[in-house]
Design an enzyme around this catalytic site. Structure first.
Site, short mmCIF file in Angstrom:
data_model
loop_
_atom_site.label_atom_id
_atom_site.label_comp_id
_atom_site.label_asym_id
_atom_site.label_seq_id
_atom_site.Cartn_x
_atom_site.Cartn_y
_atom_site.Cartn_z
N HIS A 261 47.43 12.41 59.28
CA HIS A 261 48.03 13.25 60.32
C HIS A 261 47.65 14.70 60.05
CE1 HIS A 261 50.93 15.05 63.05
NE2 HIS A 261 51.27 13.85 63.48
N ARG B 76 53.22 20.67 69.15
CA ARG B 76 51.98 21.09 69.82
C ARG B 76 52.02 20.72 71.30
NH1 ARG B 76 48.17 17.82 67.30
NH2 ARG B 76 49.62 17.04 65.73
#
Length: 493
Positions: A258, A281
């Protein structure tokens, strides 16, 4: 001679994460009995840590929000994310049952009425819990596990014989008799002695191997040594024990890094990191390197962004928020609008409680803290503003610009993030009924599996939000398949 059903079928479910609890509830709802075996002191596993939510395509919530989506589009995005190395039949099952999976969780009173856009998705479809305006945030994974456990406890109260939970109980072997799986061998933390649990079918929902040195060295030597977002319990026991029984394993080399795990300023070198949810995000956060430059599409695939950080983001010095302990790192930045969209209480947990974020009054102050020219970040933000406004194309191919661009003159929150081992896409090979397949391509009779212990669904790279979805969809299928197999075992001609 007529068939006679001796008693209610009993299924042994190994693993108390989302796949195990989903399977257990489905079995009990169908009139079966469950013995749930969990190695830790409580249910939850890595499912309880999930923060971005669960995917659903063509849901009632999407329709109310005016989002046009379909199972076919989710299939396309999942195959694209996995480089078409996925088992397409399993992906089609995943997508076709996605809306029903969301409704299944809403049926146990999980509020999934907010939808987020995560990396690699063509439309917003990751359902999560709306952030409250005040008070403590409710992480999606934690709430899902809490609600499912509550429902199982209710079922147990109604019928004590229906559900039995054994915690701090570790599976150390799978029993097979006359060519059929007949239970498991266990060791309890209390006694340390081996014993057996007999059942009519077994479901493995034991999770992945992101914290297991043996399997990581065998299949992911090149990423061994990366920090992890997983609990120490992610040892791949189900994979290892079923493999020894003759089960086929697939895609084991596909280990997801990740791109955004928080670096704790109090302990920058910690081997276990707290995940920086992809939803951040999805609400407009940007990623820059220590030079103040963007280096990729913040909503790109996880493997893409990880590669960009490793290539274009250098380690951050201790002088800035404690540094990154020598690891290539990015700086995640947000403004007040991004924070509000993500949810102030959830953000406050990251910034005030965990102290991952620091606040700077403007881009010049952030640049000074980084020890770079103030024009570097200012230019980066001004260029992004042009793309956000549609005046220029984003140099990294970003097409969706959530919430708000960040102005150089407004307060900016910044946190250091690094890539970390997050998910293992490989595992046991299963068929459409979740039966575990052996090395000869035949089902191992009486053995089923669901969740991260399996391989095939995600291909080379998992799409955000598909992990919880996989657990619900294939956990429920495993429950139905195992219950049917158990019932057949109890029938004598």
């Amino acid at each position: 001679m007529a068939s006679v059903l001796h008693a209610e079928p009993t299924v042994v479910v190994v693993g108390g994460g989302l796949a195990g609890l989903s399977a257990s509830l489905d079995i009990i709802n169908g009139g079966g009995r469950v013995i749930l075996v969990e190695g830790e002191g409580n249910t939850g596993g890595n499912s309880a840590k999930a923060s971005s939510g669960i995917n659903g395509a063509g849901t009632e919530t999407q329709e109310k929000l005016g989002i046009k989506d379909s199972p076919e589009l989710l299939v396309k995005d999942t195959l694209s994310a996995g480089d078409s190395e996925n088992d397409k039949k399993l992906v089609e099952i995943l997508a076709a049952n996605s809306a029903d999976a969301v409704e299944f969780l809403r049926g146990v009173e999980v509020d999934l009425t907010d939808v987020n856009l995560c990396g690699g998705h063509s439309v917003p479809r990751t359902h999560w819990i709306p952030s409250p305006k005040e008070g403590r945030p409710i992480p999606a994974g934690f709430e899902i596990m809490k609600r499912l456990r509550t429902r199982l406890n209710e079922k147990q109260s109604e019928n004590p014989e229906a559900f039995k939970l054994l915690t701090q109980t570790k599976m150390v072997g799978i029993l097979r008799e006359n060519g059929k799986v007949s239970g498991i061998e266990i060791v309890t933390s209390a006694s340390g002695e081996k014993s057996k649990i007999i059942g009519d079918a077994v479901i493995l929902a034991t999770g992945g191997f992101s914290a297991d040195e043996t399997l990581l060295k065998e299949f992911g030597a090149e990423i061994f040594g990366f920090p992890t977002t997983n609990g120490a319990f992610a040892k791949g026991d189900g994979v290892k024990i079923a493999r020894a029984l003759g089960a086929k394993i697939i895609g084991m080399e596909n280990i997801q890094i990740h791109p955004t795990a928080f670096v704790d300023p109090k302990d920058p070198s910690a081997g276990t990191k707290f995940l920086a949810a992809e939803a951040i995000r999805g609400k407009g956060a940007l990623l820059i390197n220590s030079k103040g430059q963007r280096f990729g599409n913040e909503l790109g695939r996880r493997d893409y962004l990880t590669g960009k950080i490793l290539e274009l983001a250098e380690p951050i010095e201790e002088s800035f928020q404690g540094g990154s302990a020598g690891r290539n790192a990015a700086i995640m930045i947000m403004n007040e609008a991004n924070v509000e969209a993500f949810g102030r209480p959830a953000f406050n947990f990251y910034s005030i409680v965990k102290k991952f974020f620091a606040k700077y009054e403007n881009s010049a102050e952030l640049a000074k803290a980084l020890g770079i020219d103030e024009s570097a970040i200012k230019t980066t933000l001004e260029e992004y503003q042009k793309s956000f406004d549609g005046k220029s194309e984003d140099p990294f191919g970003k097409k969706v610009f959530p919430v708000s661009a960040i102005s150089p003159t407004e307060p900016i929150y910044a946190a250091i993030v690094v890539p970390a081992i997050h998910y293992t896409m490989g595992g046991l090979k299963i068929d459409e009924a979740t039966r575990v397949i052996d090395e000869h391509g035949k089902p191992i009779v009486g053995l089923f599996a669901a969740g991260e212990v399996t391989g095939g669904v995600h291909g080379s790279n998992r799409l955000a939000g598909n992990s919880l979805l996989e657990c619900v969809v294939f956990g429920r299928i495993a429950g139905k398949s195992a219950a049917q197999s158990a019932a057949e075992t109890r029938t004598e001609l």
